[in-house]
Design an enzyme around this catalytic site. Structure first.
Site, PDB file in Angstrom:
ATOM      1  N   SER A 180       0.813  -1.216   0.000  1.00  0.00           N
ATOM      2  CA  SER A 180       0.000   0.000   0.000  1.00  0.00           C
ATOM      3  C   SER A 180       0.852   1.274   0.000  1.00  0.00           C
ATOM      4  O   SER A 180       1.825   1.390   0.735  1.00  0.00           O
ATOM      5  CB  SER A 180      -0.896  -0.007   1.243  1.00  0.00           C
ATOM      6  OG  SER A 180      -1.677   1.162   1.290  1.00  0.00           O
TER       7      SER A 180
ATOM      8  N   CYS B  30      -3.635   4.125  12.280  1.00  0.00           N
ATOM      9  CA  CYS B  30      -4.295   5.429  12.224  1.00  0.00           C
ATOM     10  C   CYS B  30      -4.795   5.784  13.623  1.00  0.00           C
ATOM     11  O   CYS B  30      -5.233   4.898  14.358  1.00  0.00           O
ATOM     12  CB  CYS B  30      -5.528   5.377  11.312  1.00  0.00           C
ATOM     13  SG  CYS B  30      -5.217   4.934   9.610  1.00  0.00           S
TER      14      CYS B  30
ATOM     15  N   THR C  86       9.033  -0.155  -0.885  1.00  0.00           N
ATOM     16  CA  THR C  86      10.070   0.825  -1.217  1.00  0.00           C
ATOM     17  C   THR C  86      10.795   0.509  -2.525  1.00  0.00           C
ATOM     18  O   THR C  86      11.146   1.409  -3.283  1.00  0.00           O
ATOM     19  CB  THR C  86      11.062   0.905  -0.032  1.00  0.00           C
ATOM     20  OG1 THR C  86      10.320   1.324   1.115  1.00  0.00           O
ATOM     21  CG2 THR C  86      12.184   1.880  -0.289  1.00  0.00           C
TER      22      THR C  86
HETATM   23  C1  LIG Z   1       5.954   6.348   0.349  1.00  0.00           C
HETATM   24  C2  LIG Z   1       5.215   5.309   1.155  1.00  0.00           C
HETATM   25  C3  LIG Z   1       3.847   5.421   1.312  1.00  0.00           C
HETATM   26  C4  LIG Z   1       3.148   4.473   2.067  1.00  0.00           C
HETATM   27  N1  LIG Z   1       1.787   4.578   2.198  1.00  0.00           N
HETATM   28  C5  LIG Z   1       1.098   3.629   2.879  1.00  0.00           C
HETATM   29  C6  LIG Z   1      -0.313   3.704   2.956  1.00  0.00           C
HETATM   30  O1  LIG Z   1      -0.977   4.570   2.365  1.00  0.00           O
HETATM   31  N2  LIG Z   1      -0.945   2.742   3.696  1.00  0.00           N
HETATM   32  C7  LIG Z   1      -0.276   1.723   4.324  1.00  0.00           C
HETATM   33  O2  LIG Z   1      -0.902   0.872   4.957  1.00  0.00           O
HETATM   34  N3  LIG Z   1       1.072   1.633   4.226  1.00  0.00           N
HETATM   35  C8  LIG Z   1       1.767   2.553   3.527  1.00  0.00           C
HETATM   36  N4  LIG Z   1       3.134   2.443   3.414  1.00  0.00           N
HETATM   37  C9  LIG Z   1       3.835   1.301   4.050  1.00  0.00           C
HETATM   38  C10 LIG Z   1       4.103   0.176   3.055  1.00  0.00           C
HETATM   39  O3  LIG Z   1       2.908  -0.335   2.510  1.00  0.00           O
HETATM   40  C11 LIG Z   1       4.903  -0.979   3.717  1.00  0.00           C
HETATM   41  O4  LIG Z   1       4.120  -1.531   4.761  1.00  0.00           O
HETATM   42  C12 LIG Z   1       6.226  -0.534   4.294  1.00  0.00           C
HETATM   43  O5  LIG Z   1       6.813   0.481   3.506  1.00  0.00           O
HETATM   44  C13 LIG Z   1       7.219  -1.691   4.454  1.00  0.00           C
HETATM   45  O6  LIG Z   1       7.548  -2.276   3.232  1.00  0.00           O
HETATM   46  P1  LIG Z   1       8.826  -1.820   2.334  1.00  0.00           P
HETATM   47  O7  LIG Z   1      10.001  -1.768   3.260  1.00  0.00           O
HETATM   48  O8  LIG Z   1       8.936  -2.862   1.260  1.00  0.00           O
HETATM   49  O9  LIG Z   1       8.510  -0.477   1.777  1.00  0.00           O
HETATM   50  C14 LIG Z   1       3.847   3.381   2.667  1.00  0.00           C
HETATM   51  C15 LIG Z   1       5.234   3.268   2.483  1.00  0.00           C
HETATM   52  C16 LIG Z   1       5.928   4.214   1.736  1.00  0.00           C
HETATM   53  C17 LIG Z   1       7.407   4.052   1.556  1.00  0.00           C
END
Ligand SMILES: Cc1cc2nc3c(=O)[nH]c(=O)nc-3n(C[C@H](O)[C@H](O)[C@H](O)COP(=O)(O)O)c2cc1C
Length: 305
Positions: free
Chosen positions: A22, A131, A267
């Site tokens: 997400s 949230c 990411t």
């Molecule tokens: C720019 C950005 C925006 C994100 N927006 C959301 C979001 O809207 N809702 C949510 O549940 N997680 C959000 N996340 C978290 C990611 O979905 C994920 O849980 C977290 O980044 C860990 O995974 P990763 O290390 O592969 O990014 C966001 C992460 C990033 C980097």
């Protein structure tokens, strides 16, 4: 023979175990030039809320030594706009769309899942419970068992579609919250959301993020995410979607071996928008090399002897 990549999770049949996390893949449409969403296990949308949100003060993104900080603040145009302008893009029935839902009250979560459940493009919901709940002095839902139970129950009352509850790592005992989600009727859990962090510009002595703090993601968090998946796997019976710093197929395989039935990549989409497809191909190669008939044989196969 080709190994089976199909996964059944929370009543969903997915063609492979790789999803986009997400907030890192927009609503799927923005990345269409790089990745056909129909080739993914599923697309998890950016979190939507009932009303439009402006998000946090800029800057909202900062690179770190091994990942990134973000403080987007759930910027989105709200439920009606999502229905009017985004859902239409999902005509292709091969795409599995999981809508991420956020809210300030339990009723808000309930209303969003109820209104979206009538659309056949929506396969499932992911409840983003990182949230604050305004009815409980802005307490973060994911940091409290009772608030977690209540919001999941409210969503459960309002939809028959699968409910995935996304857990926060900013807790003392993530397994406790996972159990609360399971008890309240969740069909799966996903973990982890970002870790609370910050970065400072020493010249100005100001925080780099406009919101001062933000969520840390990327390779820096992978070992902790993996440990949490393992812990949750040992505490509940629900299937797990694992995420946190997955950049390569090898990272994804670690999560699957630790107990995740599926993985989500976040990411890495900003570094290489096509990474999810490479990860799917890499998982398939591993299964061939190690003579597995299907991905399911690998789930939770950690050798602890
Ligand atoms: C720019 C950005 C925006 C994100 N927006 C959301 C979001 O809207 N809702 C949510 O549940 N997680 C959000 N996340 C978290 C990611 O979905 C994920 O849980 C977290 O980044 C860990 O995974 P990763 O290390 O592969 O990014 C966001 C992460 C990033 C980097």
């Amino acid at each position: 023979m080709k190994p089976r990549l199909e996964v059944k999770i929370a009543g969903l049949k997915l063609k492979n175990p790789v999803m986009t996390a997400s907030g890192t893949f927009g609503y799927g449409d923005e990345f269409a030039d790089y990745v056909d969403p129909a080739r993914l296990g599923a697309v998890i949308t950016k979190t939507i809320t009932l009303h439009r949100r402006e998000g946090n003060r800029p800057p909202r993104i900062s690179e770190t030594a091994a990942g990134m900080l973000n403080s987007i603040g759930l910027q989105n145009n709200g439920l009606d706009d999502f229905i009017k302008n985004k859902l239409g893009a999902y005509k292709d029935p091969r795409i599995k769309l999981i809508v991420s839902v956020g809210g300030e009250t339990n009723a808000e979560y309930g209303r969003i899942v109820r209104e979206l459940s009538v659309f056949k493009q929506v396969s499932a919901f992911e409840l983003n419970i990182s949230c604050p709940n305004i009815e409980y002095k802005d307490k973060i839902i994911a940091q409290d068992e009772r608030l977690t139970r209540e919001v999941v129950k409210e969503a459960r009352r309002n939809t028959r579609l699968p409910l995935i509850v996304k857990l926060s790592p900013n807790v003392d005992d993530i397994a406790k919250i996972a159990r609360a989600a399971q008890d309240a009727g969740a069909d799966a859990v996903s973990l982890i959301n970002t870790f609370l962090g910050m970065a400072i510009d020493v010249r100005t002595r100001k925080s780099i993020l406009g919101n001062i703090t933000g969520g840390l993601s990327g390779p820096a968090i992978k070992p902790i995410a993996l440990r949490m998946v393992w812990q949750v796997r040992n505490s509940i019976t629900l299937p797990i979607i694992g995420m946190g710093g997955i950049m390569t197929a090898r990272d994804a395989l670690e999560f699957i071996i630790a107990g995740a039935s599926c993985v989500a990549v976040g990411t890495v989409n900003f570094v290489d928008p096509g990474a999810s497809l490479e990860i799917i191909a890499g998982i398939e190669r591993y299964l061939v090399e190690h003579k597995f008939k299907g991905i399911n044989e690998l789930v939770g196969s950690l050798n602890v002897s």
